[in-house]
Design a protein around this motif. Structure first.
Motif, PDB file in Angstrom:
ATOM      1  N   SER A   7       0.827  -1.209   0.000  1.00 18.46           N
ATOM      2  CA  SER A   7       0.000   0.000   0.000  1.00 18.46           C
ATOM      3  C   SER A   7       0.861   1.257   0.000  1.00 18.46           C
ATOM      4  O   SER A   7       0.533   2.250  -0.657  1.00 18.46           O
ATOM      5  CB  SER A   7      -0.930   0.004   1.221  1.00 18.46           C
ATOM      6  OG  SER A   7      -1.861  -1.056   1.145  1.00 18.46           O
TER       7      SER A   7
ATOM      8  N   ALA B 240       2.208   1.603  -3.504  1.00 20.58           N
ATOM      9  CA  ALA B 240       1.167   2.034  -4.443  1.00 20.58           C
ATOM     10  C   ALA B 240       0.874   3.525  -4.325  1.00 20.58           C
ATOM     11  O   ALA B 240       0.345   4.137  -5.256  1.00 20.58           O
ATOM     12  CB  ALA B 240      -0.110   1.232  -4.213  1.00 20.58           C
TER      13      ALA B 240
ATOM     14  N   THR C  35      -9.564  -4.929   6.072  1.00 20.21           N
ATOM     15  CA  THR C  35      -8.662  -4.544   4.984  1.00 20.21           C
ATOM     16  C   THR C  35      -9.067  -3.197   4.397  1.00 20.21           C
ATOM     17  O   THR C  35      -8.210  -2.351   4.115  1.00 20.21           O
ATOM     18  CB  THR C  35      -8.656  -5.623   3.896  1.00 20.21           C
ATOM     19  OG1 THR C  35      -8.217  -6.856   4.474  1.00 20.21           O
ATOM     20  CG2 THR C  35      -7.735  -5.261   2.763  1.00 20.21           C
TER      21      THR C  35
ATOM     22  N   GLY D 129      -7.670  -0.251   6.231  1.00 17.56           N
ATOM     23  CA  GLY D 129      -6.247   0.048   6.184  1.00 17.56           C
ATOM     24  C   GLY D 129      -5.380  -0.937   6.921  1.00 17.56           C
ATOM     25  O   GLY D 129      -4.149  -0.798   6.938  1.00 17.56           O
TER      26      GLY D 129
ATOM     27  N   SER E 158      -5.138  -5.420   7.462  1.00 16.98           N
ATOM     28  CA  SER E 158      -5.108  -6.508   6.482  1.00 16.98           C
ATOM     29  C   SER E 158      -5.830  -7.718   7.050  1.00 16.98           C
ATOM     30  O   SER E 158      -5.367  -8.325   8.015  1.00 16.98           O
ATOM     31  CB  SER E 158      -3.656  -6.875   6.134  1.00 16.98           C
ATOM     32  OG  SER E 158      -3.605  -7.864   5.128  1.00 16.98           O
TER      33      SER E 158
ATOM     34  N   HIS F  79      -5.761  -4.110  -4.304  1.00 19.59           N
ATOM     35  CA  HIS F  79      -4.707  -4.805  -3.561  1.00 19.59           C
ATOM     36  C   HIS F  79      -4.398  -6.145  -4.230  1.00 19.59           C
ATOM     37  O   HIS F  79      -4.675  -7.215  -3.671  1.00 19.59           O
ATOM     38  CB  HIS F  79      -5.143  -5.035  -2.113  1.00 19.59           C
ATOM     39  CG  HIS F  79      -5.410  -3.773  -1.348  1.00 19.59           C
ATOM     40  ND1 HIS F  79      -4.400  -3.007  -0.806  1.00 19.59           N
ATOM     41  CD2 HIS F  79      -6.571  -3.148  -1.044  1.00 19.59           C
ATOM     42  CE1 HIS F  79      -4.926  -1.964  -0.195  1.00 19.59           C
ATOM     43  NE2 HIS F  79      -6.240  -2.019  -0.321  1.00 19.59           N
TER      44      HIS F  79
END
Length: 391
Positions: A245, A248, A308, A311, A313, A329
């Protein structure tokens, strides 16, 4: 008048805050004020959960590594009776088998997975293409490619998190200890540190630190190491999946890829470290049935997906395979394969204290270049003084 809120104690992290808030809002507990969460830094959380005085909390969100110590110290309740009578949705097959060793101590389960992100390989496709390389399949290839991608003053070949905080520095040691055929306990469950695989792992990490990482890595925690890759300052690395993340949203947003961790040179899979977070019920909880109702709700398929989205998982297989989630994701598609060769740290009550010993050992030998013999002798003596927590 509604029932008082359940008190939850956990680690400060925005993803955890948002996830628990989402779970609490959706919890269909009639007449309840829901959840009141207190969030602490990791050292403060460990001191509160495992310190001399039991905290005033109904639920803990803690690393699964702490469960044996919490159970041995009488701080958390076994969940096995609840699992037998009113199991969570899809129990146990909705979770990868790799979690079950980490939540079980003795004959009982003591927590349910809350947050997970396995170790993955992170690469920069454009950099590999410039060198005519494919993503590394083995550790030997990873090291060779890290050297090829290193550009002094611009980009390190790889990154390790050297901050002596008992997190990545210890998990990296255990990953390579296992890679060289060792572990932290022997066949009788005794903690043994001075072994040939341990010496090889320490020497390997020292070599990487002195040749392939930035000098600033000595002060990096795990989050900072994720930032290094996201910022384009690293060629190739193995780190936690959650840092996809960061990538990204960083300078490498359009130029990074994830894969499972490289194999041994003979093609056999690497046994990675399954370091995950769990929710458990405190023995101080006055209404454990209601706490279980919340825990059962929070680990449902819908709420795990919300974890998830918030923020963190999620840990359920259904979350990893959710088509909409995979758009944002895609690394989650690797989780099932990653967990197939993943194991937690040994489930011994002394583990939190042992992590402190390993933290010092890695800092001294790997990051400061101190001789291995006296450092291992000191660590071995420290381990001999460890004792399980008393109820």
């Amino acid at each position: 008048m509604g029932q008082p809120a359940l008190i939850l104690l956990g680690r400060e992290f925005d993803g955890f805050r948002r996830a628990v808030s989402a779970h609490a809002v959706a919890w269909p507990s009639v007449g309840s004020d829901g959840i009141r969460a207190t969030w602490l830094g990791l050292p403060e959380l460990e001191a509160a959960a495992l310190g001399p005085t039991a905290p005033d909390a109904d639920l803990f969100v803690v690393p699964a590594d702490w469960l044996p110590a919490l159970a041995a110290g009488g701080r958390i309740r076994p969940l096995t009776p609840y699992l037998d009578q009113t199991p969570p949705e899809g129990w146990p097959d909705a979770w990868s088998p790799s979690f079950h060793e980490g939540i079980t101590w003795g004959d009982d389960v003591y927590g349910l997975p809350f947050h997970d992100g396995p170790q993955l390989l992170f690469t920069r496709p454009s950099l590999l293409a410039e060198q005519g390389l494919q993503p590394p399949a083995t550790w030997s290839e990873l090291l060779a490619q890290a050297a090829a991608l290193q550009e002094r003053g611009v980009r390190a070949g790889t990154v390790l998190a050297g901050k002596p905080d008992g997190h990545n520095n210890v998990y990296d040691l255990v990953l390579h200890l296992r890679r060289f055929g060792g572990d932290l306990v022997d066949g009788n469950g005794r903690i043994v540190l001075d072994t040939a695989p341990m010496r090889t792992a320490l020497a390997f990490l020292r070599e990487v630190v002195t040749t392939l990482v930035s000098p600033t890595a000595a002060a990096m925690d795990s989050n900072a190491s994720g930032d290094e890759f996201a910022g384009g300052r690293v060629g190739v690395t193995v780190n936690w999946a959650g840092y996809a993340s960061l990538a990204a949203a960083g300078a490498v947003a359009d130029d990074f890829a994830c894969a499972v961790v490289p194999t041994h040179d003979d093609g056999s899979p690497t046994v990675t470290v399954n370091a995950f977070w769990v929710t458990c019920v405190s023995t101080a909880c006055a209404d454990p049935d209601r706490a279980w109702d919340y825990l059962r709700h929070a680990t449902s398929a819908a709420m795990d997906l919300e974890t998830t989205r918030a923020g963190a998982s999620g840990a359920r297989r259904s979350t990893w395979a959710d088509a909409d989630l995979l758009v944002a994701h895609p690394e989650h598609a690797l989780f099932e394969q990653a967990h197939a060769s993943s194991r937690p740290l040994p489930p011994v009550p002394e583990l939190p204290a042992l992590v402190g010993v390993l933290n010092t050992l890695v800092d001294e030998v790997v990051w400061h270049g101190e001789p291995v013999d006296p450092a291992l002798a000191t660590a071995t003596a420290a381990v001999a003084d460890l004792a399980p927590p008393l109820p």
